[in-house]
Scaffold this motif. Sequence first.
Motif, short mmCIF file in Angstrom:
data_model
loop_
_atom_site.label_atom_id
_atom_site.label_comp_id
_atom_site.label_asym_id
_atom_site.label_seq_id
_atom_site.Cartn_x
_atom_site.Cartn_y
_atom_site.Cartn_z
N CYS A 248 -6.30 1.50 5.08
CA CYS A 248 -6.11 2.78 4.67
C CYS A 248 -7.40 3.15 3.66
N LYS B 96 0.37 4.01 0.92
CA LYS B 96 0.17 4.92 2.09
C LYS B 96 0.81 4.46 3.65
N CYS B 97 0.43 2.89 3.89
CA CYS B 97 0.69 2.34 5.17
C CYS B 97 1.93 1.40 4.91
N CYS C 235 0.94 -1.32 0.14
CA CYS C 235 -0.05 -0.01 0.07
C CYS C 235 0.95 1.18 0.02
N CYS D 43 -6.48 -1.86 0.51
CA CYS D 43 -6.01 -1.75 1.64
C CYS D 43 -7.18 -1.58 2.64
ZN LIG Z 1 -2.45 0.95 3.59
#
Ligand SMILES: [Zn+2]
Length: 115
Positions: free
Chosen positions: A106, A81-82, A79, A103
């Motif tokens: 997120c 973002k994370c 992902c 995800c």
């Molecule tokens: Zn994520």
Amino acid sequence: KTYDGTEYFDLLGWQKAYRACDRQFFEGIGERHGYKMMHDPNSLLSKEALQYCSIMEEKTGKPFYYFLFTYYKKNKPVCPKCGEPWVNQKHAISRKIRYDFVCHQCRLVADDPNF
Ligand SMILES: [Zn+2]
């Protein structure tokens, strides 16, 4: 209703901003800027989208996911973002979430580009 519990013009404003980025990308005027806004989960456009997802999730009790547009190259298996793995393993089994990547933490989904 996303604004003050009485209106949703803020969400409609976001929709206009998304369309403007989409036009920038597809019409080639500010192509990179439009793409970054729609692809990067940390862009202002994406951050606002995720805030609206959160609001709508809170109001409906149902999960809302934001679609990250992908065009130039395939997504990484983690992902953006994370950093957790986000390849949608259930993609072939269940059509409930039909995207290549998801995800749940997120609330992001994405597909690889079709070249
Ligand atoms: Zn994520």
